[in-house]
Every structure is written in C-alpha cells, then in structure tokens.
Design a protein around this motif. Structure first.
Motif, short mmCIF file in Angstrom:
data_model
loop_
_atom_site.label_atom_id
_atom_site.label_comp_id
_atom_site.label_asym_id
_atom_site.label_seq_id
_atom_site.Cartn_x
_atom_site.Cartn_y
_atom_site.Cartn_z
N ALA A 220 -23.44 -46.97 -36.26
CA ALA A 220 -22.93 -45.49 -36.41
C ALA A 220 -23.02 -44.59 -35.31
N LEU A 221 -21.46 -43.58 -35.68
CA LEU A 221 -21.41 -42.62 -34.83
C LEU A 221 -23.01 -41.48 -34.28
N THR A 222 -23.13 -41.95 -35.80
CA THR A 222 -24.89 -40.67 -35.95
C THR A 222 -26.11 -41.37 -35.46
N ALA A 223 -26.07 -42.64 -33.82
CA ALA A 223 -26.90 -43.82 -33.73
C ALA A 223 -27.46 -42.75 -32.77
N ASP A 224 -26.98 -41.62 -31.94
CA ASP A 224 -28.26 -41.43 -31.19
C ASP A 224 -29.00 -40.16 -32.64
N TRP A 225 -28.10 -39.91 -33.23
CA TRP A 225 -29.58 -39.15 -34.29
C TRP A 225 -31.01 -39.68 -34.58
N SER A 226 -29.92 -40.98 -35.10
CA SER A 226 -31.65 -41.79 -35.79
C SER A 226 -32.88 -41.96 -35.41
N PRO A 227 -33.45 -41.37 -34.14
CA PRO A 227 -35.09 -40.69 -34.26
C PRO A 227 -35.18 -39.48 -34.53
N TRP A 228 -34.29 -38.55 -34.47
CA TRP A 228 -34.11 -37.20 -35.73
C TRP A 228 -34.54 -37.30 -36.80
N PHE A 229 -33.66 -38.41 -37.60
CA PHE A 229 -33.76 -38.22 -38.61
C PHE A 229 -35.03 -39.18 -38.98
N GLU A 230 -35.45 -39.50 -38.83
CA GLU A 230 -36.90 -40.57 -38.88
C GLU A 230 -37.90 -39.68 -39.12
N ILE A 231 -38.20 -38.62 -38.10
CA ILE A 231 -39.24 -37.90 -38.30
C ILE A 231 -38.73 -36.65 -39.03
N MET A 232 -37.49 -36.17 -39.58
CA MET A 232 -37.25 -34.96 -40.54
C MET A 232 -36.99 -35.62 -41.80
N GLY A 233 -37.57 -37.28 -42.35
CA GLY A 233 -37.73 -37.90 -43.06
C GLY A 233 -36.07 -38.06 -43.76
N LEU A 234 -35.16 -37.44 -42.99
CA LEU A 234 -33.85 -37.83 -43.81
C LEU A 234 -32.97 -39.76 -43.86
N SER A 235 -32.57 -40.25 -44.52
CA SER A 235 -32.41 -41.11 -44.51
C SER A 235 -30.58 -41.22 -43.28
N ASP A 236 -29.60 -39.97 -43.87
CA ASP A 236 -28.63 -40.40 -43.38
C ASP A 236 -28.19 -38.88 -42.56
N LEU A 237 -26.40 -38.61 -42.24
CA LEU A 237 -26.00 -37.31 -42.56
C LEU A 237 -24.39 -37.22 -42.34
N HIS A 238 -24.33 -36.52 -43.59
CA HIS A 238 -23.23 -36.44 -43.71
C HIS A 238 -22.49 -34.42 -43.82
N MET A 239 -21.43 -34.87 -42.42
CA MET A 239 -21.16 -33.85 -42.07
C MET A 239 -19.53 -33.45 -42.84
N LYS A 240 -19.28 -32.36 -42.24
CA LYS A 240 -17.94 -31.54 -42.78
C LYS A 240 -16.29 -32.64 -42.10
N SER A 241 -16.59 -32.57 -40.41
CA SER A 241 -15.84 -33.35 -39.55
C SER A 241 -16.40 -33.63 -38.86
N THR A 242 -15.78 -34.41 -37.45
CA THR A 242 -16.00 -35.20 -36.83
C THR A 242 -15.15 -34.81 -35.64
N MET A 243 -15.69 -34.49 -34.59
CA MET A 243 -14.74 -34.60 -33.67
C MET A 243 -15.51 -35.90 -32.16
N ARG A 244 -14.62 -37.05 -31.69
CA ARG A 244 -15.11 -38.29 -30.72
C ARG A 244 -14.29 -37.39 -29.23
N PHE A 245 -15.84 -38.24 -28.26
CA PHE A 245 -15.65 -38.13 -27.26
C PHE A 245 -16.35 -38.90 -26.21
N THR A 246 -15.63 -39.64 -24.91
CA THR A 246 -15.87 -40.84 -25.29
C THR A 246 -16.88 -40.07 -23.73
N GLN A 247 -16.92 -39.15 -22.53
CA GLN A 247 -18.08 -38.35 -22.34
C GLN A 247 -19.31 -37.45 -23.20
N TYR A 248 -20.78 -37.55 -23.27
CA TYR A 248 -21.67 -37.53 -23.45
C TYR A 248 -21.45 -35.74 -22.85
N ALA A 249 -20.99 -35.57 -21.35
CA ALA A 249 -20.50 -34.07 -21.53
C ALA A 249 -19.94 -33.29 -21.69
#
Length: 323
Positions: A220-249
């Motif tokens: 999932a595009l939100t794979a990097d968010w998973s650790p934060w989801f866990e401590i916040m007790g969130l099961s998923d993230l639904h946002m208005k829209s998405t921008m994708r990039f090949t580089q994190y910077a």
C-alpha cells in the motif's frame, strides 16, 4: 653567441629517436601476439573481440610491413616461422613491459589521489548527508568525496566504493548501526493551522493530500505510515487525494511547499522541523523498526580518509541524537 652550457639538464631521458616507420602499429602487434600464442586466428579474434578475417588481415598487414611471413599456414593449423618466433618473443616482452609500466603508473596515480567514495539512498544523501558534508570537506581539504545516491545495493569492492550507508530493517542490519528511524506525519505550518481544515486530529487528514513514494507492487502507498497507525490505534488512512513520487526527497519538497502531508522519517527531517519549514501537527513518534547501517569495503581498511569519514558519520549521528 655564447656556447650552450654543457651542464644543461633535460627532463626527458636521452636516447636515439625512434621513428614511426621503425615500429609496427600497436594494434597489429597485439593481434599477432594473440594469434601466435593461440596459433589460431579464430581464438585470437575471440580474445580481442574481432572477427577471424579481421585478425587475418592485420597479420597480413604486419607481414607486408616486415617483408617476411610470420606464420606457416597449414591445413587447419598455424605454425610460427623463424621470423615469427623472433617477433613473438619480442612482442611478449614488449607488451608485458608496457602492461607492468601501465600498472605502476596507475597505482601511483591512485596513491596520490585522496578519495572517499560513498553509496547511500537518495533520501539519506539529500536530506541528511549533503547538508552536513561541508563539515567533513572543510577538515579534509585534500580529499575528493564522491557520493553515489541510489536505491541499488552496490557491491562495494567491485564498484570501488569505500563506504555504504544502507537503510534496512534493524533485525537485518549489517555493519555498524548509525541510527534507528522513527516516523510521524509532517506538513507545512500553513497547512497545519490554516485553511478550512486545520490538522487538529488524525481525522482531519481526510481533507488533505497524501504525499506518497511509490512502493513495490503489492504494498500500500501508506506502508510507511503503518507504525504510526499502530500507536494511534488507526486501522487505515483515507485522504482526499494523492501525489506520488519516485524519490522521498521530492515528496518532502512538496510538503515544504504546502501541497500535502507526508510521513516524516526521523531523524532525516530533523533540520526541517527545527527551522520551522515543516511541523508535526500530531503527537506520537513511532519507531519504524528500520535504521541506517555503515558498511565498508575491504579496500577502505587501507584508506585513512575512508576511516576518517566513518568516524565523522558516527560523530555527526551522536551530535544529532544529543540535540
């Protein structure tokens, strides 16, 4: 006119001049040496990446230049003539001397040039290493630093690289640990507190744009968010829209520009948070169970500048953690 000083020195060794007409062309000599060693034009061509007919033509040119045959062409076989044997011994001796001299000159050049070659991920390079690199070069003015920013895991010895800083799960890290990564959402200050949907709670994320880095197929595009989801007790993230990039910077740059919310990899974004270009609207820093490790090549042990660079990396990491 005054006579020339007999004690005048020259930089070149003295010797009789050798004209071009006295020597065979080097490419002809190489083809002859290979053909004489294999006693085969075909095998010589394979070695030199030439066709059999190309090697044959070069041998004919050399024989025409010398005025004597160098090979006896027998049925499906070659044999050296007496002249060919003389030329073969001379060619082997000359090419070996040239090879050894070339190796010595190259070794001298390598010894004289002080260099440290580093490979790491593009994100670590642009967000953590490069902003600090001037400190190292200021204290090592004679060292040429070469940075290869790539997601490819390079073979250090084969690629002639001294040091690698690699991003990997903590349980699988190899080499000296540099620091562990933690994550939390970050965005531009104006996005966190302004507009119709300020980020007061995690539920407010649904009104904002997700700035994501392309992930391997099946993740999932939100794979990097998973650790934060866990401590916040969130099961998923639904946002208005998405921008994708090949580089994190690039995703981080979009966040600084106020275009959305990105998962902040700490401590890579420490400076951006300290100077206020990014803010963390929510509490809760989650460990990603991944981190950065220093690996060195076999050649780095004989490179004092590479050893200095490794010590400098560790010192910078310790200073960052203390602050």
């Amino acid at each position: 006119m005054h006579p020339r000083n007999a004690n005048t020195t020259t930089t070149a060794p003295r010797g009789s001049a050798i004209t071009r007409a006295e020597l065979p062309r080097l490419e002809l000599l190489r083809s002859f040496e290979a053909a004489a060693r294999h006693l085969s034009f075909t095998l010589a061509g394979d070695e030199l990446a030439l066709t059999q007919s190309a090697v044959s033509r070069q041998i004919q040119m050399l024989e025409a230049d010398l005025g004597v045959p160098l090979f006896e062409r027998r049925h499906r076989a070659l044999a050296l003539t007496e002249a060919g044997s003389v030329m073969f011994r001379a060619a082997v001796d000359s090419l070996e001397r040239l090879r050894d001299a070339t190796a010595r000159v190259r070794a001298t050049a390598t010894t004289q040039m002080r260099q440290v070659a580093i490979t790491t991920t593009p994100g670590f390079a642009s967000l953590w290493l490069i902003p600090r690199l001037a400190k190292f070069t200021a204290n090592h003015p004679g060292v040429d630093v070469r940075v290869s920013a790539t997601m490819e895991v390079l073979d250090l010895d084969r690629s002639r690289i001294d040091v690698a800083v690699r991003f990997t799960p903590m349980a699988k890290g190899v080499g000296q640990p540099l620091f562990e990564e933690s994550v939390l959402p970050v965005c531009a200050p104006k996005l966190a507190s302004g507009g119709p949907h300020p980020l007061k709670s995690a539920d407010d994320l649904q009104h904002h744009t997700l700035l994501a880095v392309d992930t391997p197929q099946g993740m999932a595009l939100t794979a990097d968010w998973s650790p934060w989801f866990e401590i916040m007790g969130l099961s998923d993230l639904h946002m208005k829209s998405t921008m994708r990039f090949t580089q994190y910077a690039d995703a981080v740059a979009a966040a600084v520009a106020g275009q959305g919310v990105v998962i902040g990899r700490m401590p890579l974004l420490g400076e951006l948070l300290r100077d206020g270009r990014l803010v963390a609207p929510f509490q809760g820093l989650a460990t990603s169970r991944r981190g950065y490790f220093i690996a060195t090549s076999a050649g780095a042990a004989a490179n004092p500048d590479a050893q200095d660079f490794v010590r400098w990396l560790r010192t910078e990491a310790e200073l960052m953690i203390q602050n």
